[in-house]
Design a protein around this motif. Structure first.
Motif, PDB file in Angstrom:
ATOM      1  N   ASN A 200      -3.455   6.741  -4.776  1.00  0.00           N
ATOM      2  CA  ASN A 200      -3.412   5.711  -3.751  1.00  0.00           C
ATOM      3  C   ASN A 200      -3.403   4.347  -4.431  1.00  0.00           C
ATOM      4  O   ASN A 200      -4.238   4.088  -5.304  1.00  0.00           O
ATOM      5  CB  ASN A 200      -4.623   5.814  -2.825  1.00  0.00           C
ATOM      6  CG  ASN A 200      -4.587   7.069  -1.973  1.00  0.00           C
ATOM      7  OD1 ASN A 200      -3.829   7.158  -1.021  1.00  0.00           O
ATOM      8  ND2 ASN A 200      -5.401   8.053  -2.329  1.00  0.00           N
TER       9      ASN A 200
ATOM     10  N   ALA B 160      -3.200   0.104  -3.872  1.00  0.00           N
ATOM     11  CA  ALA B 160      -3.270  -1.092  -3.021  1.00  0.00           C
ATOM     12  C   ALA B 160      -3.022  -2.308  -3.905  1.00  0.00           C
ATOM     13  O   ALA B 160      -3.697  -2.500  -4.912  1.00  0.00           O
ATOM     14  CB  ALA B 160      -4.631  -1.188  -2.336  1.00  0.00           C
TER      15      ALA B 160
ATOM     16  N   ASN C  32       0.857  -1.185   0.000  1.00  0.00           N
ATOM     17  CA  ASN C  32       0.000   0.000   0.000  1.00  0.00           C
ATOM     18  C   ASN C  32       0.892   1.234   0.000  1.00  0.00           C
ATOM     19  O   ASN C  32       1.815   1.344   0.823  1.00  0.00           O
ATOM     20  CB  ASN C  32      -0.907   0.025   1.233  1.00  0.00           C
ATOM     21  CG  ASN C  32      -1.978  -1.059   1.194  1.00  0.00           C
ATOM     22  OD1 ASN C  32      -3.015  -0.894   0.578  1.00  0.00           O
ATOM     23  ND2 ASN C  32      -1.707  -2.174   1.868  1.00  0.00           N
TER      24      ASN C  32
END
Length: 636
Positions: free
Chosen positions: A219, A221, A193
């Motif tokens: 972001n 992940a 992450n």
């Protein structure tokens, strides 16, 4: 090895792939903005039919089906042999219902007078036999070949990964005959992450004319899971300025990309394997591996590509010299990689240093990022910068600044649930040992086991304390309590939170429950592919609950509301029926009821057998299954 601040490196802001090969594969996606060829419909039909014929000859059924589906959408009259080709491709993909629909339309239009009548009729018979397990399609042959004993039973072929697209049998046979595949260690699970800020500058002849973009917050992940004995699936979820994209790459050792999906749809697949020589394992300085293959890009076949890599183990260094968190030895692997786009035959080549981290069982490229200028992989620290350079007409210069970067690896033993947290208070062990489901199935999840529910309510406080201390069985049980409302109000989101904690520690039953929740989209984002992957991991590990649901989703589907049923075709129905029986034999009441009910009338896989029906229904009724008790009463 310490990372220099503000260093010019490469890290893709669009693709989360960490291996060199996948990095090269990702570059072709940038070119997909080009306009499609504009041919007259009749000419386009001939072009698509020729491509489909070539794909069928190569047993590339996914590719053939894609061409023929596009031909069907042209809205013009199709040649008679279209039905035979399309049904063959669909049968090769085990989509037998759709294949029969195509053949039915052929018979309705041409009757017995069509020039392809005999071939179409023979194909229909093969499909019918296939559905009853009497013959093998190419796709079935692949799975059976993978499990067949070699060398007189002394050498068993590794289990092939389950893929959402087809890979030809010729390619699989080449892979399975190679030293690379035989020696490849089983991949480990991992999570990454990170948060970044991305600034892009367009440098290509065409891209430079576009509006200048501002900085964007990203972001990412990433989750890596093992598939079969040798494969892995690398899933990236990227959120950029409020827009989220999900890609999944299916890999063998980071050296071969079997294919990928984007937003749940097949995006690419390997269409030929031209070279596969040598092996890096078992690890030894001087070992070499060379790979060359061609990849098909389904959104626009003009952007197919050729990928090649030649690697050699150069030396061995302490892993701590690469990063303080790393332990054991790191084997330096130098690779010369090249990527050629068939669109313009442009060749991108590079020589890059990677490291195999022996303690983790992973390449550094999996958990790190590529420092493009220094041609090596690193683990970024907050404040570091990396650069992705894409050349060509739509070229760009993308600078990524890392705000945070976290990663973790789950070893094989942890993944199988063999290792629990190292520090457990005495109450944790007691809670796990005294709970009746610790070594049983998911009966509480299917509405059974009332005495267990009472015990759960009585001991919930102790179990919660153990769960908060890190015990994975207790974490799972607390998640179950939020699902059933035992001792607490029902809460789907709390259920997922606790079950995820247990699943991340490797509890098999929790991974199965999490997979089913993802498929249903209850308490979490609906995601069929990742959910099915988790469900099958638990099923393959012998969990009766996961086996039951994998069977039910395949044989009956899932209620989608409004009278609609969601069908799942990841498994062959014959395999699903076998899983249902295994689950029943393991003692799951729901499976015993379903199997017993299937014997009340003739089905695709079972003959009518009232003795067998009574046998399984009585077993389910003995576990307080009201449905089974009702069925038994109706038999009298």
């Amino acid at each position: 090895m310490a990372t220099k601040k503000k260093n010019a490196e490469q890290a893709s802001p669009v693709v989360g792939k960490k291996s060199v090969v996948s990095l090269l594969t990702a570059l072709t996606m940038i070119l997909s903005v080009a306009m499609a060829l504009a041919l007259p419909p009749a000419v386009e039909l001939d072009r698509l039919m020729l491509h489909a014929q070539s794909a069928l000859k190569a047993k590339s059924y996914n590719e053939a089906a894609d061409y023929l589906a596009k031909a069907q959408k042209l809205g013009i009259a199709l040649p008679e042999n279209f039905a035979l080709g399309y049904a063959t491709a669909l049968a090769g993909l085990e989509k037998t219902d759709k294949a029969k629909d195509v053949l039915d339309k052929y018979f309705s239009k041409y009757g017995t007078k069509g020039s392809s009548y005999q071939e179409v009729l023979e194909l229909l018979v093969r499909i019918e036999n296939q559905e009853q397990g009497k013959s093998k399609t190419p796709a079935q042959s692949e799975s059976q070949t993978a499990g067949a004993a070699k060398k007189g039973g002394a050498d068993i072929a590794p289990t092939r990964p389950q893929l959402p697209f087809a890979v030809s049998e010729d390619i699989w046979q080449t892979i399975e005959a190679s030293a690379f595949y035989r020696n490849l260690p089983q991949p480990q699970a991992y999570r990454i992450n990170y948060q970044t800020s991305v600034q892009s500058v367009y440098t290509g002849a065409k891209s430079s004319k576009l509006p200048k973009p501002g900085p964007k917050r990203q972001n990412v992940a990433i989750e890596g899971t093992s598939l079969g004995d040798k494969g892995s699936m690398h899933k990236s979820r990227i959120s950029l300025d409020g827009n989220t994209s999900v890609t999944e790459n299916y890999l063998l050792g980071g050296a071969i990309s079997l294919g990928s999906t984007a937003e749940g749809k097949a995006a690419s697949f390997i269409k030929s394997l031209d070279e596969l020589n040598g092996s890096l394992f078992p690890l030894q300085i001087g070992n070499r591996l060379s790979v060359r293959y061609q990849s098909a890009y389904l959104p626009d076949r003009r952007f197919d590509s050729t990928v090649s890599s030649s690697c050699e183990i150069m030396n061995k260094v302490p892993a701590s010299t690469l990063h303080p968190r790393l332990k054991g030895d790191a084997w330096n692997i130098r690779c010369q990689n090249s990527y050629t786009s068939h669109y313009d035959n442009r060749v991108n080549s590079s020589v890059i240093d990677d490291y195999y981290l022996e303690d983790l069982g992973l390449m550094l490229s999996v958990v790190g990022q590529l420092n493009f200028l220094q041609k090596k992989f690193i683990l970024p620290q907050p404040g570091d910068q990396t650069v992705l350079v894409a050349e060509g007409e739509y070229g760009s210069h993308n600078t990524t600044t890392y705000i945070s970067y976290d990663w973790s690896v789950t070893t094989e033993d942890q993944e199988k649930g063999k290792i629990k947290p190292s520090a457990q208070p005495a109450s944790t062990a007691a809670a796990s040992a005294n709970w009746g489901l610790a070594d049983q199935d998911f009966s509480i999840m299917t509405g059974q086991g009332m005495m267990e529910k009472v015990r759960m309510a009585e001991r919930r406080a102790d179990i919660l304390a153990a769960a908060q201390a890190g015990d994975m069985v207790s974490q799972y049980l607390i998640g179950v309590s939020y699902d059933t409302g035992v001792g607490i109000d029902k809460d789907a989101f709390q259920k997922i939170d606790w079950i995820t904690k247990a699943a991340e520690q490797g509890l098999v039953r929790a991974r199965g429950a999490l997979g089913l929740s993802r498929i249903a989209g209850i308490g979490t984002t609906q995601d069929d592919l990742s959910g099915w992957t988790l469900l099958m991991e638990a099923s393959n590990a012998g969990n009766a609950f996961a086996q039951y649901w994998a069977a039910i989703l395949t044989l009956s589907g899932m209620d989608a509301g409004g009278g609609m049923v969601r069908q799942f075709s990841y498994l062959k129905k014959s395999d699903a029926n076998a899983l249902l029986r295994r689950s029943a034999e393991a003692g799951l009441a729901s499976a015993q009821y379903s199997l017993g009910h299937s014997y009340l009338q003739r089905t695709e896989f079972n003959r009518k057998d009232l003795k067998q029906a009574r046998f399984w229904l009585e077993k389910a009724a003995a576990q307080n299954s009201a449905e089974a008790a009702t069925a038994l009463a109706n038999m009298r």
